[in-house]
Design a protein around this motif. Structure first.
Motif, PDB file in Angstrom:
ATOM      1  N   UNK A 112       0.601  -1.382   0.119  1.00 33.93           N
ATOM      2  CA  UNK A 112       0.089   0.133   0.199  1.00 33.93           C
ATOM      3  C   UNK A 112       0.978   1.177  -0.146  1.00 33.93           C
ATOM      4  N   UNK A 113       1.859   1.272   0.794  1.00 32.86           N
ATOM      5  CA  UNK A 113       2.791   2.381   0.790  1.00 32.86           C
ATOM      6  C   UNK A 113       3.570   2.711  -0.696  1.00 32.86           C
ATOM      7  N   UNK A 114       3.857   1.414  -1.110  1.00 37.28           N
ATOM      8  CA  UNK A 114       4.392   1.807  -2.718  1.00 37.28           C
ATOM      9  C   UNK A 114       3.450   2.369  -3.625  1.00 37.28           C
TER      10      UNK A 114
ATOM     11  N   UNK B  74       7.594   7.598   4.159  1.00 36.47           N
ATOM     12  CA  UNK B  74       7.210   6.297   3.845  1.00 36.47           C
ATOM     13  C   UNK B  74       8.110   5.184   3.309  1.00 36.47           C
ATOM     14  N   UNK B  75       9.049   5.444   2.760  1.00 38.46           N
ATOM     15  CA  UNK B  75      10.127   4.570   2.123  1.00 38.46           C
ATOM     16  C   UNK B  75      11.071   4.232   3.216  1.00 38.46           C
ATOM     17  N   UNK B  76      11.190   5.237   3.998  1.00 41.19           N
ATOM     18  CA  UNK B  76      12.107   4.761   5.553  1.00 41.19           C
ATOM     19  C   UNK B  76      11.520   4.256   6.390  1.00 41.19           C
ATOM     20  N   UNK B  77       9.989   4.038   6.421  1.00 37.58           N
ATOM     21  CA  UNK B  77       9.384   3.139   7.137  1.00 37.58           C
ATOM     22  C   UNK B  77       9.425   1.770   6.608  1.00 37.58           C
TER      23      UNK B  77
ATOM     24  N   UNK C  86      14.683  -2.049  -2.905  1.00 36.02           N
ATOM     25  CA  UNK C  86      15.487  -1.310  -3.792  1.00 36.02           C
ATOM     26  C   UNK C  86      14.222  -0.357  -4.798  1.00 36.02           C
ATOM     27  N   UNK C  87      14.723   0.773  -4.953  1.00 39.13           N
ATOM     28  CA  UNK C  87      13.957   2.123  -5.786  1.00 39.13           C
ATOM     29  C   UNK C  87      14.743   2.209  -7.038  1.00 39.13           C
ATOM     30  N   UNK C  88      14.401   2.373  -8.014  1.00 41.50           N
ATOM     31  CA  UNK C  88      15.082   2.555  -9.270  1.00 41.50           C
ATOM     32  C   UNK C  88      14.199   3.627 -10.232  1.00 41.50           C
TER      33      UNK C  88
END
Length: 430
Positions: free
Chosen positions: A328-330, A384-387, A403-405
């Motif tokens: 959901x966060x993504x 959100x991503x840190x969480x 990972x995020x690209x």
């Protein structure tokens, strides 16, 4: 009383027997033709010898009573044997007994062999009744002057007793041969050494138990903090989304009741999957996908043709356990920072694949979009991503990855990889 009397009688008998042999030998060898009868001198010598033995034995008995609190044949003996059970494996028990012996006052030679689990030591025999001018106890007691300075010795042998225990056989004795016990006393020094080693072991085991208890309490506290932190992260729901959805539904009830009803149905579905979960009730990819669909269906009503959704999640992976609210966060990030700010909107892709992570089977879930990508205008605060990263670390340690690209030709692709674990009752189709 009987033990003391027997001990005194044994020593006195041994010395008197030696004295008689000595007097007979001297009389027959050197004094046969003496003009005067030496009997008086022999009687005086015998009396002095008896007083010397009696005083030494009395001091020994009193010393043993002070050290042990009781007097019996075991405590009066110059040679002490102990069988000590240590609740550690043999190697740890050996290290413990070795350290206890090395810290004994007067230990001068300590030889230890870890492979054979044996410790041998020589310990100065301290005179408990006097001190030198420098405050140190003299090494030899007056009782042993005729035989020179004497020492005690210690032998400790560790016998493995299963994987979690070791049995120590401890022997504390005079350095001389066993026959010397007929004539000499050690003033309780070996008893004192045995008791000191026993106390040292008890103290070290208790200290080890205290440390283990403290570690258990610390671990329990850390676990509680971790669970509280996870629960806090789980509970993060975008309040503005809820307000905006209800406001949109309120407007649609006047203009398009059917779409308003559809939006409220999707909101109910979303909230049902957003209820707090206990630590023992993990979510699955399928359940998280249903939540994300409900969220995106609500947004499709609000955004219209500006939002498209493509899902490629094999049925075999829908039962795989997956952290709650991470998908959901993504998805929220893809909408909020990628597609909503972009004129004309775009597409959100949700993909799941089974992969290998080292020697372990894992599942990768990717959320991609063709929105604005990594731009200053499209970026958020990153909370959100840190969480996501923190929750993965708390829940999986190094067994998970994130990972995020940049996506091609535009947008962002974020991937969460977790160990392949089916929910209880699930069937592995991979």
């Amino acid at each position: 009383m009987i033990s003391s009397t027997f001990h005194l009688g044994r020593l006195l008998t041994a010395w008197m027997a030696c004295y008689l042999v000595f007097t007979i030998f001297v009389n027959e060898t050197f004094l046969q033709h003496a003009q005067r009868d030496p009997g008086g001198y022999f009687a005086l010598l015998g009396f002095g010898l008896a007083v010397w033995v009696l005083s030494g034995v009395f001091s020994h008995i009193r010393r043993v009573r002070l050290v042990a609190g009781s007097v019996n044949s075991g405590t009066l003996s110059n040679r002490q044997r102990r069988q000590i059970e240590i609740p550690f494996e043999a190697g740890e028990a050996f290290d413990l007994i070795d350290a206890a012996i090395r810290e004994l006052p007067g230990a001068v030679i300590v030889e230890s062999a870890r492979d054979s689990l044996q410790v041998r030591a020589k310990v100065k025999r301290i005179n408990p009744y006097g001190m030198n001018d420098d405050g140190q106890a003299p090494a030899a007691s007056w009782a042993f002057i005729p035989f020179g300075e004497r020492r005690n010795q210690i032998l400790a042998t560790v016998t493995p007793n299963g994987d979690a225990a070791g049995s120590v056989t401890l022997i504390c004795e005079p350095e001389g041969a066993a026959w010397t016990d007929l004539f000499l006393v050690d003033h309780g020094t070996n008893l004192e050494n045995a008791e000191a080693i026993g106390r040292a072991i008890t103290r070290r085991v208790a200290e080890r138990r205290r440390l283990e208890s403290a570690q258990v309490r610390q671990t329990a506290t850390e676990k509680e903090l971790t669970v509280a932190k996870l629960n806090l992260l789980h509970a993060q729901v975008e309040p503005h989304f809820l307000y905006n959805t209800l406001a949109s539904a309120q407007v649609l009830t006047r203009s398009d009741p059917a779409r308003a009803d559809e939006m409220l149905g999707n909101l109910i579905q979303y909230l049902r999957h957003s209820l707090p979960r206990t630590e023992d009730a993990p979510s699955t990819i399928g359940e998280e996908l249903e939540r994300a669909r409900a969220y995106l269906d609500i947004l499709k009503i609000r955004m219209g043709p500006r939002l498209n959704l493509q899902v490629d999640v094999p049925d075999a992976l829908r039962g795989v356990m997956f952290p709650t609210m991470m998908l959901q966060t993504l998805v929220e990030n893809a909408i909020k920072h990628g597609l909503e700010p972009k004129p004309g909107g775009g597409t959100v892709w949700i993909l799941a694949r089974q992969v290998q992570m080292g020697e372990t089977s894992a599942v990768s879930v990717t959320v991609a979009d063709d929105g604005r990508g990594f731009t200053l205008e499209g970026g958020g605060t990153g909370v959100g991503l840190r969480n996501v990263r923190e929750r993965l670390r708390l829940a999986y340690g190094s067994a998970a990855a994130f990972s995020i690209v940049a996506n091609f030709p535009s947008g962002v692709a974020a991937t969460i990889t977790v160990p392949h674990a089916l929910q209880a009752g699930g069937v592995h189709h991979g």
